[in-house]
Write an enzyme that holds these catalytic residues in place. Structure first.
Site, short mmCIF file in Angstrom:
data_model
loop_
_atom_site.label_atom_id
_atom_site.label_comp_id
_atom_site.label_asym_id
_atom_site.label_seq_id
_atom_site.Cartn_x
_atom_site.Cartn_y
_atom_site.Cartn_z
N ASP A 109 -21.10 -1.30 11.28
CA ASP A 109 -20.55 -0.97 12.60
C ASP A 109 -19.49 -1.98 13.03
OD1 ASP A 109 -22.40 -2.97 12.69
OD2 ASP A 109 -23.67 -2.07 14.22
N ASP A 165 -31.24 10.89 4.47
CA ASP A 165 -30.85 10.15 3.29
C ASP A 165 -32.00 9.92 2.33
OD1 ASP A 165 -28.29 9.43 2.48
OD2 ASP A 165 -28.67 7.30 2.73
#
Length: 1049
Positions: free
Chosen positions: A750, A346
């Site tokens: 998450d 990224d």
């Protein structure tokens, strides 16, 4: 190696790819599925007269003869659907209970032990058991035991099939099985010796056994624990009755604050405690998985797996660590053609790109070495640093020589990586240039095109032995100014789309770049659940516990988090499944696409035997309705054919082929001949593009439940389509991050992602193999640890203030109530910091003012106080007893609960409120001051951060309070020592819990940084002066103020 990196944005083509193939088998129709056993998945045979075998004569539930015979001999002898006792069929052996039934006179020979060994093996076959709490088990057992708990567990002691065992071990295994059969009277010694195909038949019988089983906590351990929990709840009620009805009038504000804090602590304890009411553990049978899906002479039927590794900044995340993670993935014990490793960069760093090129070259020698000698772990950095006898169980004479050679090559590999890192520290003014002379597309990390590079694989380099290696794919998604990128969640969603276009494996393993595979059979462990014929259809993911390397022996700051992973997660596994913790998770791809799990068929209502059928109002009506529904027009049938597969249909986990469920063109063809109302409902099928984005190849992949690629595609076209899927504008006006993939809106994506799946009705499983599946690194330094906890707590606050808060979201779904309590606890716990901070300040205030929050205790009140403390201690002891957690780990967790609560959690609450309500994003920076090169040197590294001020202030306040209280007692005489003990107890409670923090401040040389001392003393002094100046406990005088005039009257 040539670099085929795409320097510009390449849009996908508009042509549709073919989804069907003659080589791929379509899912069985309803007509053929009726001949499939609903227990084991095999075909139902025929009787001697040619008729189809029907096990249950009441409901006709499809069960094959081996499963029927096993259920009669080893199970509860009842039909899984209607719970009616199985009647004995002609030719089947008798079991206990058959004496009450009418026996056929011509079936006398079946009363004796069976002589045919093949039938013996069929009789011994087990049913493939489903999860405890599923539809079948709810109907069969009230105590919650697994359906096939009586099944053989012979294969648990082995972790491979015959090819992994020596002849002696294999023969011993077969002999043990024969002895067990002889004890049951199912096998004669002479028959067992004479059958030449004994081993093959044994393998077939073993393959029919369950792939996993539940291991419930023994009642002698869990029942006392539950009793104490109930007792503690009752004691809390009486305790609060006393606290509320007997206020301390001389210290009313302190009393009121303490009662509010105690009530909050009690609610927090309930949220944390009751989800641990049903803890379980699970065991897997890897040898049965291999026998069932890796049969000799047949294609390997194990499901493909795509592995995701996420990285952001290689200068902060050392490339050598990422390289070790990738090497452990490439050398995993799984078919090489079914594993693909995707690395997400990224930060668009050329450093990571070059490191992966070096890693792929080193993997050509490392992977065959690992598989040849079956070494563990398969990350070279950790393997060569292990302080164990590496010659143990290694009998090959060439092992030592090859190990030394491999270690030298690894050291050379490290030198190359370190050289790349040193080069990356000095970025040239014109930017980075690749080996072929072209500029690196990611020179501007915030404005660059998408990039994909494929290493290794069938079309790439082979290993040194000429064998194929798993694919390795480098991905960097496109970034442009003005577009939201959603940090890790956005990167993971880009990986999902790229992997769907390039490989489209039905399962995905998610790992952080610092978490390597410690157990090469970890993926097989997960497949034991995900490829289970019944449970696998309902699983969204399999979660593994996190284990860490490089933590000091005492684990001062509870980095291992053992209490959460070994206690809380086991409790959640007994409800609806563990929460997703961000790494070490194997996902079902269909669950990430936002689809609902398959719905179990409801059994028909049964009539009672004590009344005539016409008296039972529960029958007939529903059957009539069902008949009416089945007689509706064929137009609704088309709609159900298109939707039912994805929403409610099951999956063919035998995976003999992969084919698409339906083609997008079929939807348009099906619209002809319908009126506008029906056409509008069917047109919703075309909303796939609005849901998933403008990519026909990706949409086609979402409709292939068994994975695989559409026919007629080539690598170049797929790479171009993948580039289009990682463009920065692809997710606009779609449901990515809202209902599909990783969910946006929190830094702890998450928790949010797992919560959405559980709300749809999916289940998850907690897998704890004896050898930890994955290991990673954790920040052992105090400041880094607090900032890690701050990020987690900030994510929880963001979820609490969003529409996805478990307190009010998803009540129309299928989230179980205890699971909702657990999710509520994960987002509410940061707010406990406010009452915790107040409660830790109260002891110092009481010691400085001479007041106390509790009035004089009566004998009855003393009993309730003692009962409460004893119940708290017993709860902890019994929890450690059934979980196996060490008392030191439990105590470190308790200490860090206070340390993190009065520092990181407190800042997270205010930072989250400012961010969500006011739009102010506040960051707390960490600055390194010193380092130590010794072992665990980072433990003593001090980094200044504002998070250190509140706990330091609390320590100084309580120490000053203890000194003041003891001094006052000495001056006042012996009568003041009695009331002092209660105050000292609470003050010492605070100091003992903050002791690891105090020790961390002192550093290795026991020297506290001056800035921390000055800040803390300043705050403590200001607080004390204000308290002395405005003492709320001094009586306020009313009327004129009388002063002594000084004149003797």
């Amino acid at each position: 190696m040539a670099t085929n990196t795409m320097a510009g944005l390449i849009t996908g083509t508009n042509s549709n790819f073919s989804h069907d193939s003659d080589e791929h088998k379509q899912p069985p129709s309803s007509k053929s599925s009726s001949k499939i056993c609903r227990v084991c998945g095999d075909e139902i045979g025929h009787k001697e007269n040619g008729e189809l075998f029907v096990a249950c004569l009441v409901c006709g539930f499809p069960v094959c003869k081996p499963c029927y015979e096993y259920e009669r001999s080893e199970g509860n002898q009842c039909c899984p659907q209607c719970n009616t006792r199985y009647k004995r069929h002609k030719g089947c052996p008798r079991v206990v209970g058959d004496e009450d039934e009418n026996l056929d006179g011509d079936d006398f020979e079946d009363e004796f032990p069976i002589k045919n060994h093949h039938e013996d093996l069929d009789q011994h076959r087990d049913v493939t058991h489903a999860e405890n709490g599923d539809y079948n088990q709810q109907k069969l057992y009230s105590n919650g035991q697994a359906f096939s708990s009586a099944g053989s567990v012979t294969g648990k002691d082995l972790e491979g099939d015959k090819e992994f065992l020596s002849n002696a071990e294999w023969q011993e295994r077969v002999e043990k099985w024969k002895v067990r059969q002889e004890k049951r009277g199912l096998l004669n010694k002479e028959d067992g010796k004479e059958d030449p195909g004994e081993e093959d038949e044994y393998l077939m019988a073993e393959a029919r056994q369950p792939l996993w089983r539940k291991v419930p906590i023994p009642s002698s351990l869990i029942n006392p624990y539950r009793i104490v929990i109930v007792m503690r709840l009752v004691i809390l009620c009486f305790f609060f009755r006393f606290r509320i009805l007997t206020p301390a009038y001389d210290a009313y504000p302190l009393w009121l604050i303490s009662v509010i804090c105690e009530i909050w602590f009690a609610l927090s304890w309930i949220l944390d405690q009751f989800p641990k009411w049903l803890p379980i553990t699970r065991e897997t049978y890897l040898d049965r998985l291999s026998i069932r899906f890796e049969r000799e002479g047949e294609p390997n039927q194990l499901s493909p797996v795509d592995v995701f590794v996420s990285s952001v900044d290689p200068l902060k995340e050392p490339p050598i660590i990422t390289a070790n993670t990738v090497l452990s993935i490439l050398s995993v014990d799984y078919p090489v053609d079914k594993v693909t490793c995707y690395v997400s960069d990224d930060g668009a760093s050329m450093l990571l790109f070059d490191c992966l090129a070096e890693t792929s070259e080193f993997a050509r020698r490392w992977v065959p070495f690992c598989k040849k000698y079956s070494i563990e772990p398969r990350a070279p950095e950790y393997y060569f640093n292990e302080k164990i006898d590496y010659l143990k169980d290694k009998v090959e004479p060439t092992f030592v020589k090859e190990r030394r050679s491999m270690k030298r090559e690894y050291e050379e590999f490290k030198v190359k990586i370190n050289a790349l890192v040193a080069k990356a520290l000095k970025k040239p003014e014109e930017g980075w240039v690749m080996q072929d002379g072209t500029p690196w597309p990611g020179n501007n990390t915030r404005d660059h095109p998408g990039m994909i590079q494929v290493y290794l694989g069938s079309a790439g380099a082979l290993d040194v032995e000429g064998k194929e290696l798993p694919k390795l794919v480098y991905i960097s998604r496109e970034k442009r100014p003005g577009y939201p990128h959603h940090k890790k969640a956005g990167a993971m969603n880009a990986l999902v789309r790229v992997s769907a276009v390039l490989t489209n494996a039905p399962f995905m393993l998610n790992l952080d770049c610092d978490h390597y595979i410690n157990n090469s059979k970890a993926i097989r462990e997960a497949m034991c659940f995900l490829m289970d014929p019944q449970l696998g259809k309902k699983l969204c993911y399999v979660q593994f516990p996190q284990r860490f390397d490089g933590i000091d022996r005492h684990d001062r700051y509870a980095n291992r988090n053992t209490v959460f992973f070994d206690i809380n997660m086991k409790g959640l596994d007994g409800i609806q499944g563990p929460v997703y913790v961000g790494t070490g998770t194997v996902f079902n791809r269909q669950a990430l696409y936002g689809y609902d799990p398959p719905v179990s068929e409801k059994r028909p209502k049964m009539t009672c035997d004590c009344w005539p059928k016409w008296c039972c109002f529960c029958c007939g009506s529903r059957k009539t309705k069902s008949k009416k529904k089945s007689g509706t027009s064929g137009r609704s049938g088309l709609f159900s054919r298109l939707y039912k597969k994805k929403k409610m249909g099951g999956k063919d986990y035998v995976r003999k082929g992969s084919g698409s469920m339906f083609d997008l063109e079929e939807i348009e063809e099906g619209l002809e001949g319908y009126d506008e109302l029906e056409k509008s409902s069917l047109m919703s099928q075309k909303n796939f593009e609005k849901r998933f984005g403008q990519s026909p190849v990706f949409i086609a992949s979402t409709l292939m439940e068994n994975g695989g690629l559409p026919e007629g595609t080539n690598t170049q076209s797929l790479v171009k389509e993948a580039i289009h899927n990682i463009s920065c504008g692809y997710e606009e006006k779609t449901e990515w991050g809202k209902e599909i993939g990783w969910i946006y809106g929190s830094v702890t994506e998450d928790i949010l992602t797992g919560f959405k799946m559980h709300c749809r009705g999916w289940k998850s499983v907690y897998c704890m193999p004896k050898r930890p599946a994955f290991k990673g690194s954790a920040p052992i330094n105090l400041s880094d640890r607090l900032h890690q906890v701050l990020r987690w707590a900030l994510g929880s606050v963001e979820i609490f203030l969003s529409r996805h808060c478990p307190l009010w979201y998803g009540y129309g779904g299928k989230l179980k109530y205890l699971e909702r309590l657990a999710y509520t606890n994960t987002i509410v716990y940061p707010f406990t910091s406010i009452p915790l901070l107040a409660y830790c300040t109260i002891p110092a205030v009481c010691l400085l003012t001479g007041k106390f929050i509790i009035p004089t205790l009566t004998n009855l009140a003393s009993v309730w106080f003692m009962a409460l403390f004893i119940s708290i201690i017993l709860t902890g002891v019994l929890e450690l007893r059934w979980s196996g957690v060490a008392i030191e780990d439990w105590w470190r967790n308790e200490q860090f609960w206070v340390i993190g609560g009065v520092s990181a959690h407190l800042f997270a609450v205010f930072q989250g409120l400012l961010k969500v309500l006011a739009g102010v994003d506040t960051n707390f920076t960490v600055t390194a001051k010193a380092a130590d090169d010794a072992e665990f040197g980072e433990l003593y590294l001090f980094k200044w951060t504002t998070l250190l001020i509140p706990p330091t202030t609390l320590i100084i306040l309580n120490i000053v309070g203890v000194v003041a209280g003891v001094s006052d007692a000495i001056n006042s005489g012996s009568g003041s020592w009695g009331p002092l003990f209660g105050k000292l107890f609470f003050a010492f409670w605070v100091i003992v819990h903050l002791y690891p923090f105090l020790k961390g401040l002192m550093g290795k040389q026991n020297r506290t940084p001056t800035i921390v001392v000055l800040w803390s003393i300043l705050l403590a002094s200001i607080f004390s002066l204000i308290w002395v100046r405005i003492d709320p406990f001094l009586p306020k005088q009313t009327g004129p103020i009388l002063k002594q005039c000084g004149v003797e009257c």
